[in-house]
Design a protein around this motif. Structure first.
Motif, mmCIF file in Angstrom:
data_model
loop_
_atom_site.group_PDB
_atom_site.id
_atom_site.type_symbol
_atom_site.label_atom_id
_atom_site.label_comp_id
_atom_site.label_asym_id
_atom_site.label_seq_id
_atom_site.Cartn_x
_atom_site.Cartn_y
_atom_site.Cartn_z
ATOM 1 N N GLU A 1 0.847 -1.187 0.000
ATOM 2 C CA GLU A 1 0.000 0.000 0.000
ATOM 3 C C GLU A 1 0.881 1.234 0.000
ATOM 4 O O GLU A 1 1.811 1.363 0.799
ATOM 5 C CB GLU A 1 -0.920 0.007 1.212
ATOM 6 N N THR A 2 0.596 2.175 -0.913
ATOM 7 C CA THR A 2 1.459 3.337 -1.073
ATOM 8 C C THR A 2 0.644 4.531 -1.557
ATOM 9 O O THR A 2 -0.589 4.469 -1.590
ATOM 10 C CB THR A 2 2.600 3.010 -2.069
ATOM 11 N N ALA A 3 1.309 5.597 -1.943
ATOM 12 C CA ALA A 3 0.613 6.775 -2.467
ATOM 13 C C ALA A 3 -0.149 6.408 -3.736
ATOM 14 O O ALA A 3 0.196 5.450 -4.435
ATOM 15 C CB ALA A 3 1.622 7.883 -2.760
ATOM 16 N N ASP A 4 -1.191 7.195 -4.027
ATOM 17 C CA ASP A 4 -2.010 6.910 -5.211
ATOM 18 C C ASP A 4 -1.228 7.116 -6.498
ATOM 19 O O ASP A 4 -1.449 6.417 -7.491
ATOM 20 C CB ASP A 4 -3.244 7.825 -5.229
ATOM 21 N N SER A 5 -0.324 8.091 -6.507
ATOM 22 C CA SER A 5 0.414 8.400 -7.732
ATOM 23 C C SER A 5 1.632 9.244 -7.373
ATOM 24 O O SER A 5 1.810 9.671 -6.236
ATOM 25 C CB SER A 5 -0.476 9.158 -8.719
ATOM 26 N N LEU A 6 2.461 9.499 -8.383
ATOM 27 C CA LEU A 6 3.624 10.357 -8.225
ATOM 28 C C LEU A 6 3.311 11.761 -8.722
ATOM 29 O O LEU A 6 2.490 11.945 -9.627
ATOM 30 C CB LEU A 6 4.808 9.800 -9.025
ATOM 31 N N ASN A 7 3.975 12.758 -8.152
ATOM 32 C CA ASN A 7 3.922 14.104 -8.706
ATOM 33 C C ASN A 7 4.359 14.058 -10.163
ATOM 34 O O ASN A 7 5.296 13.331 -10.528
ATOM 35 C CB ASN A 7 4.844 15.005 -7.881
ATOM 36 N N VAL A 8 3.693 14.826 -11.037
ATOM 37 C CA VAL A 8 3.951 14.728 -12.476
ATOM 38 C C VAL A 8 5.380 15.124 -12.835
ATOM 39 O O VAL A 8 5.984 14.552 -13.756
ATOM 40 C CB VAL A 8 2.919 15.562 -13.270
ATOM 41 N N ALA A 9 5.958 16.093 -12.126
ATOM 42 C CA ALA A 9 7.339 16.482 -12.434
ATOM 43 C C ALA A 9 8.314 15.367 -12.047
ATOM 44 O O ALA A 9 9.261 15.069 -12.791
ATOM 45 C CB ALA A 9 7.696 17.785 -11.719
ATOM 46 N N ILE A 10 8.073 14.740 -10.898
ATOM 47 C CA ILE A 10 8.926 13.620 -10.480
ATOM 48 C C ILE A 10 8.780 12.459 -11.457
ATOM 49 O O ILE A 10 9.766 11.831 -11.860
ATOM 50 C CB ILE A 10 8.564 13.183 -9.055
ATOM 51 N N ALA A 11 7.546 12.168 -11.864
ATOM 52 C CA ALA A 11 7.312 11.093 -12.826
ATOM 53 C C ALA A 11 8.005 11.389 -14.153
ATOM 54 O O ALA A 11 8.550 10.475 -14.800
ATOM 55 C CB ALA A 11 5.813 10.902 -13.044
ATOM 56 N N THR A 12 8.010 12.642 -14.558
ATOM 57 C CA THR A 12 8.694 13.033 -15.801
ATOM 58 C C THR A 12 10.191 12.786 -15.685
ATOM 59 O O THR A 12 10.829 12.262 -16.610
ATOM 60 C CB THR A 12 8.429 14.511 -16.118
ATOM 61 N N ALA A 13 10.766 13.150 -14.544
ATOM 62 C CA ALA A 13 12.203 12.959 -14.344
ATOM 63 C C ALA A 13 12.573 11.478 -14.381
ATOM 64 O O ALA A 13 13.554 11.080 -15.035
ATOM 65 C CB ALA A 13 12.631 13.578 -13.019
ATOM 66 N N ILE A 14 11.796 10.639 -13.707
ATOM 67 C CA ILE A 14 12.072 9.202 -13.683
ATOM 68 C C ILE A 14 11.983 8.616 -15.094
ATOM 69 O O ILE A 14 12.837 7.841 -15.531
ATOM 70 C CB ILE A 14 11.097 8.483 -12.744
ATOM 71 N N THR A 15 10.931 9.019 -15.822
ATOM 72 C CA THR A 15 10.718 8.486 -17.170
ATOM 73 C C THR A 15 11.831 8.923 -18.112
ATOM 74 O O THR A 15 12.399 8.102 -18.846
ATOM 75 C CB THR A 15 9.351 8.951 -17.705
ATOM 76 N N CYS A 16 12.169 10.202 -18.100
ATOM 77 C CA CYS A 16 13.229 10.705 -18.990
ATOM 78 C C CYS A 16 14.575 10.067 -18.652
ATOM 79 O O CYS A 16 15.366 9.743 -19.548
ATOM 80 C CB CYS A 16 13.336 12.218 -18.891
ATOM 81 N N ALA A 17 14.849 9.878 -17.360
ATOM 82 C CA ALA A 17 16.114 9.265 -16.960
ATOM 83 C C ALA A 17 16.235 7.847 -17.506
ATOM 84 O O ALA A 17 17.303 7.429 -17.964
ATOM 85 C CB ALA A 17 16.227 9.259 -15.432
ATOM 86 N N GLU A 18 15.136 7.085 -17.479
ATOM 87 C CA GLU A 18 15.181 5.716 -17.979
ATOM 88 C C GLU A 18 15.370 5.691 -19.498
ATOM 89 O O GLU A 18 16.133 4.871 -20.030
ATOM 90 C CB GLU A 18 13.913 4.961 -17.582
ATOM 91 N N PHE A 19 14.704 6.608 -20.210
ATOM 92 C CA PHE A 19 14.905 6.684 -21.664
ATOM 93 C C PHE A 19 16.370 6.991 -21.972
ATOM 94 O O PHE A 19 16.966 6.367 -22.846
ATOM 95 C CB PHE A 19 14.001 7.773 -22.254
ATOM 96 N N ARG A 20 16.943 7.961 -21.283
ATOM 97 C CA ARG A 20 18.318 8.349 -21.574
ATOM 98 C C ARG A 20 19.315 7.280 -21.111
ATOM 99 O O ARG A 20 20.394 7.125 -21.702
ATOM 100 C CB ARG A 20 18.628 9.696 -20.922
ATOM 101 N N ARG A 21 18.981 6.545 -20.068
ATOM 102 C CA ARG A 21 19.865 5.456 -19.619
ATOM 103 C C ARG A 21 20.005 4.405 -20.694
ATOM 104 O O ARG A 21 21.064 3.794 -20.854
ATOM 105 C CB ARG A 21 19.295 4.836 -18.343
ATOM 106 N N ARG A 22 18.951 4.201 -21.469
ATOM 107 C CA ARG A 22 18.955 3.171 -22.510
ATOM 108 C C ARG A 22 19.523 3.695 -23.827
ATOM 109 O O ARG A 22 19.712 2.915 -24.759
ATOM 110 C CB ARG A 22 17.531 2.690 -22.776
#
Length: 259
Positions: free
Chosen positions: A237-258
């Motif tokens: 059980e956790t938060a309903d969602s992530l802040n959109v800016a944090i989610a953007t950072a995580i997503t972009c980081a994974e794209f650039r890592r690959r």
């Protein structure tokens, strides 16, 4: 000259989108933000302390205002003013439209773009612009109901990245529909597939949605790669969602890592 009543009135009018549109200007504050924007565009007017003019190696023009810290505080939008405020011209629409891809034309290879669907918090938008700059994404496509990128709060949150990221307001469903069907269009959803287990391309569009409602149904129908940022450990059980800016950072980081 010091700050006249007319100049103070002009500055205050730029707090609203209506005022910015009427005057064709926006406000930037602080040595770093102003310097980064001055590297790509000339300010219409500077309001700054004598110390700032000296450190920048500039002589004030007749349009500029040399002020004390106390005088600057009276017109600043910041809680703690930082020596300089600058009024810059808003980018013109013809220049902005020139960055839009032609309908049904492929996006360039290895070019990743961000699209925002109804991101309304100025702090989130400014942070996302800064994230885009960090990860080498130079174009941000915004739906018309996304916050105004030239709101003083957004400009400040970008920390100068606004100088290096093109902000374009478009009819997002229409723009996405104009892309070739083989262009990857990624979107984050709570029922998507794990970001860490999916194949990610070096080009395409990443769509991020509204803070409360996520990606709208009109935009979602154009997303052909549904992603999820999984929580850890799974099932907890956790938060309903992530802040959109944090989610953007995580997503972009994974794209650039690959990349």
């Amino acid at each position: 000259m010091a700050i006249s009543k007319n100049l103070a009135k002009l500055v205050r009018s730029l707090e609203t989108k209506k005022g910015r549109k009427k005057e064709g200007l926006f406000v930037a504050e602080g040595p770093k933000v102003v310097a980064d924007l001055m590297a790509v565009n000339s300010p219409v007017r500077l309001i700054a302390t004598a110390e700032w003019f000296a450190s920048a190696g500039l002589s004030p023009s007749e349009q500029d205002a040399v002020v004390t810290d106390d005088e600057l505080r009276k017109v600043s939008f910041l809680q703690h003013p930082q020596q300089v405020m600058a009024l810059f011209p808003l980018p013109s629409l013809p220049d902005s439209h020139s960055f839009l891809p032609a309908p049904h034309s492929p996006l360039p290879e290895r070019v990743l773009s961000l699209a925002l669907d109804g991101v309304q918090d100025p702090g989130n938008l400014g942070t996302i612009i800064r994230i885009a700059d960090w990860f080498g994404i130079d174009t941000l496509y915004c739906s018309h109901d996304t916050a105004d990128a030239y709101n003083p709060k957004v400009v400040q949150a970008t920390m100068g990245s606004l100088a290096r990221v093109h902000i374009l307001y478009v009819d997002l469903p229409e723009w996405l529909a104009a892309l070739p069907t083989d262009v990857p269009v990624y979107g984050t959803f709570l029922d998507g597939n794990s970001l860490y287990e999916q194949e990610l391309s070096s080009n395409g569009v990443i769509v991020m949605g509204n803070e409360g409602n996520g990606i709208s149904s009109e935009v979602a129908r154009h997303v052909n790669r549904r992603l999820l940022i999984p929580n850890f450990p799974p099932g907890r059980e956790t938060a309903d969602s992530l802040n959109v800016a944090i989610a953007t950072a995580i997503t972009c980081a994974e794209f650039r890592r690959r990349a």
